[in-house]
Design a protein around this motif. Structure first.
Motif, short mmCIF file in Angstrom:
data_model
loop_
_atom_site.label_atom_id
_atom_site.label_comp_id
_atom_site.label_asym_id
_atom_site.label_seq_id
_atom_site.Cartn_x
_atom_site.Cartn_y
_atom_site.Cartn_z
N GLN A 180 -30.42 0.58 43.37
CA GLN A 180 -29.66 0.72 44.61
C GLN A 180 -30.59 0.69 45.82
N GLN A 181 -31.69 1.42 45.73
CA GLN A 181 -32.64 1.46 46.84
C GLN A 181 -33.27 0.09 47.08
N GLN A 182 -33.60 -0.62 45.99
CA GLN A 182 -34.17 -1.96 46.13
C GLN A 182 -33.17 -2.91 46.78
N LEU A 183 -31.92 -2.85 46.32
CA LEU A 183 -30.89 -3.72 46.88
C LEU A 183 -30.64 -3.41 48.35
N ARG A 184 -30.62 -2.12 48.67
CA ARG A 184 -30.36 -1.75 50.06
C ARG A 184 -31.49 -2.22 50.97
N THR A 185 -32.73 -2.06 50.50
CA THR A 185 -33.88 -2.54 51.28
C THR A 185 -33.82 -4.06 51.45
N GLY A 186 -33.51 -4.76 50.34
CA GLY A 186 -33.40 -6.22 50.42
C GLY A 186 -32.28 -6.67 51.33
N ALA A 187 -31.13 -5.99 51.25
CA ALA A 187 -29.99 -6.36 52.10
C ALA A 187 -30.33 -6.14 53.58
N LEU A 216 -29.57 -20.14 58.41
CA LEU A 216 -28.65 -19.05 58.73
C LEU A 216 -27.52 -18.99 57.70
N ASP A 217 -26.97 -20.13 57.34
CA ASP A 217 -25.90 -20.16 56.34
C ASP A 217 -26.40 -19.64 54.99
N GLN A 218 -27.63 -20.04 54.63
CA GLN A 218 -28.19 -19.58 53.36
C GLN A 218 -28.42 -18.07 53.38
N ASP A 219 -28.94 -17.56 54.49
CA ASP A 219 -29.18 -16.12 54.59
C ASP A 219 -27.87 -15.34 54.54
N ARG A 220 -26.84 -15.86 55.16
CA ARG A 220 -25.55 -15.18 55.14
C ARG A 220 -24.97 -15.15 53.72
N THR A 221 -25.12 -16.26 53.00
CA THR A 221 -24.66 -16.29 51.61
C THR A 221 -25.43 -15.29 50.76
N GLU A 222 -26.75 -15.25 50.96
CA GLU A 222 -27.59 -14.31 50.21
C GLU A 222 -27.24 -12.87 50.56
N ARG A 262 -33.28 -6.36 54.93
CA ARG A 262 -34.20 -7.43 55.36
C ARG A 262 -33.44 -8.73 55.59
N ILE A 263 -32.49 -9.02 54.71
CA ILE A 263 -31.70 -10.25 54.87
C ILE A 263 -30.88 -10.17 56.15
N GLN A 264 -30.30 -9.01 56.42
CA GLN A 264 -29.50 -8.85 57.63
C GLN A 264 -30.37 -9.05 58.88
N GLU A 265 -31.61 -8.59 58.79
CA GLU A 265 -32.53 -8.82 59.92
C GLU A 265 -32.81 -10.31 60.10
N ARG A 266 -32.97 -11.03 58.96
CA ARG A 266 -33.19 -12.47 59.05
C ARG A 266 -31.97 -13.17 59.66
N VAL A 267 -30.79 -12.71 59.27
CA VAL A 267 -29.56 -13.30 59.82
C VAL A 267 -29.52 -13.09 61.33
N ALA A 268 -29.84 -11.87 61.77
CA ALA A 268 -29.81 -11.58 63.21
C ALA A 268 -30.84 -12.43 63.95
N ASP A 269 -32.05 -12.53 63.38
CA ASP A 269 -33.09 -13.35 64.01
C ASP A 269 -32.67 -14.83 64.05
N GLY A 270 -32.09 -15.30 62.95
CA GLY A 270 -31.65 -16.69 62.89
C GLY A 270 -30.57 -16.99 63.89
N GLN A 271 -29.64 -16.05 64.05
CA GLN A 271 -28.58 -16.25 65.02
C GLN A 271 -29.15 -16.28 66.44
N THR A 272 -30.15 -15.47 66.70
CA THR A 272 -30.79 -15.47 68.02
C THR A 272 -31.46 -16.82 68.29
N ARG A 273 -32.20 -17.32 67.28
CA ARG A 273 -32.87 -18.61 67.47
C ARG A 273 -31.84 -19.73 67.64
N LEU A 274 -30.76 -19.66 66.88
CA LEU A 274 -29.72 -20.68 67.01
C LEU A 274 -29.10 -20.65 68.40
N ASN A 275 -28.85 -19.45 68.90
CA ASN A 275 -28.28 -19.34 70.25
C ASN A 275 -29.24 -19.90 71.31
#
Length: 347
Positions: free
Chosen positions: A70-77, A154-160, A79-92
């Motif tokens: 659970q802790q590993q998944l939460r940490t990974g999730a 961004l699409d890949q990160d959102r799916t992940e 990080r992915i959410q941070e990548r999604v936010a960063d990707g959305q910023t770059r896309l904007n």
């Protein structure tokens, strides 16, 4: 001559009274019978309590595994959410740059068809066509390719992220179910003990104390610190383990005030600078396998076919371990465990 008339049959009221009385007598007999059932002996209760606690300890290691996952998944999730936010910023930012380009072209008499990609529902298709027709300038092409690549990432990160969150939800449910099972087993054990009389509970406690005293090298108090021959990291792990003697077993705990079995071994080797996995089965796979005959102080020693219990070997056929709920970290011979020694690991 005396009269031989038949007696009058009992009235309905009298029959009702008789029926009620008979039912009451039957109920009383049933109650007396139930109360007459012999209470379980202290030995039988102790055996069942020990079995329930052993089952609980096996479940505790599963719980620890689920919690680690659970802790590993939460940490990974996260990080992915941070990548999604960063990707959305770059896309904007890229879309804003395209907007500026479109504004400049509009003021100069029109909008280049390539800039329409910003509004296209199919950037890949449009970019291919525009490139083939030579309608996209080099600088615009690079910008549009960046936009295209960023959208794909961004699409890949959102799916992940969605997959990781779904897996986390499953793990959360498994963790809750395992925790409930542990609590039920421990509650059953306590309920059995509560059924004993005060005298019988004292007898069970005295048996536990006598067994513990006989296991701890014939001494009422264990040695305060490790005095053995090993040096280096193994000695550091053993010093830590000795310092925990007498602390309570607490399921799911890794210290400092309490430990479960793998929590103690992991903390001992962490004190020596070695990071071990959280659960006993994973610790078994993390070190170099050692046969029982080759055990040395500092090695971890494992019990039961599913490896759900682990202690730290101190030499002379003994180990320090966190036994189970209701007991404290102690020294005991490895042969005094109910389950067989499955082997050891060296780290």
């Amino acid at each position: 001559m005396g009269s031989h008339r038949k007696p009058n049959p009992p009235s309905r009221a009298r029959m009702a009274v008789l029926t009620t009385a008979m039912a009451g007598t039957a109920a009383l007999a049933s109650t007396v019978s139930a109360h007459a059932e012999p209470a379980p002996s202290p030995d039988a209760v102790k055996a069942r309590v020990d079995a329930l606690n052993e089952e609980a300890e096996a479940s505790i290691e599963k719980y620890n595994g689920f919690k680690e996952k659970q802790q590993q998944l939460r940490t990974g999730a996260d990080r992915i959410q941070e990548r999604v936010a960063d990707g959305q910023t770059r896309l904007n930012e890229l879309r804003t740059e395209l907007g500026v380009l479109a504004g400049e072209q509009y003021r100069n008499g029109g909008v280049d068809p390539a800039v329409q990609l910003m509004f296209s529902s199919s950037p890949d298709s449009y970019l291919t066509q525009a490139s083939m027709q030579g309608q996209v300038a080099t600088s615009q092409t690079e910008l549009l390719k960046q936009l295209q690549g960023e959208q794909r990432r961004l699409d890949q990160d959102r799916t992940e992220a969605a997959a990781s969150l779904a897996q986390l939800e499953v793990t959360d449910a498994a963790l809750a179910a395992e925790k409930k099972g542990i609590q039920n087993k421990l509650a059953q054990a306590q309920a059995l003990l509560n059924k004993l009389s005060a005298a019988d509970r004292a007898k069970v406690n005295a048996q536990e104390a006598a067994a513990r005293a006989s296991r701890v090298s014939g001494r009422s108090e264990p040695a305060p610190a490790y005095q053995g021959p090993v040096t280096g990291r193994a000695a550091e792990a053993l010093k830590f383990a000795y310092a925990q003697l007498g602390k309570p077993y607490v399921w799911g705990a890794t210290g400092p005030s309490g430990f479960d079995c793998s929590g103690l071994t992991g903390a001992a080797w962490k004190a020596a600078g070695v990071s071990l996995p959280r659960v006993s089965q994973a610790q078994w796979n993390a070190g170099r396998r050692i046969a029982r005959a080759d055990l040395q102080p500092g090695d971890l020693v494992y019990f039961y076919a599913d490896l759900h219990h682990v202690g730290i070997y101190i030499g002379d056929g003994k180990m320090i371990h966190a036994p189970r709920t209701g007991k404290n970290v102690e020294i005991l011979p490895i042969d005094s465990m109910d389950g067989p020694v499955m082997g050891g690991t060296r780290h």
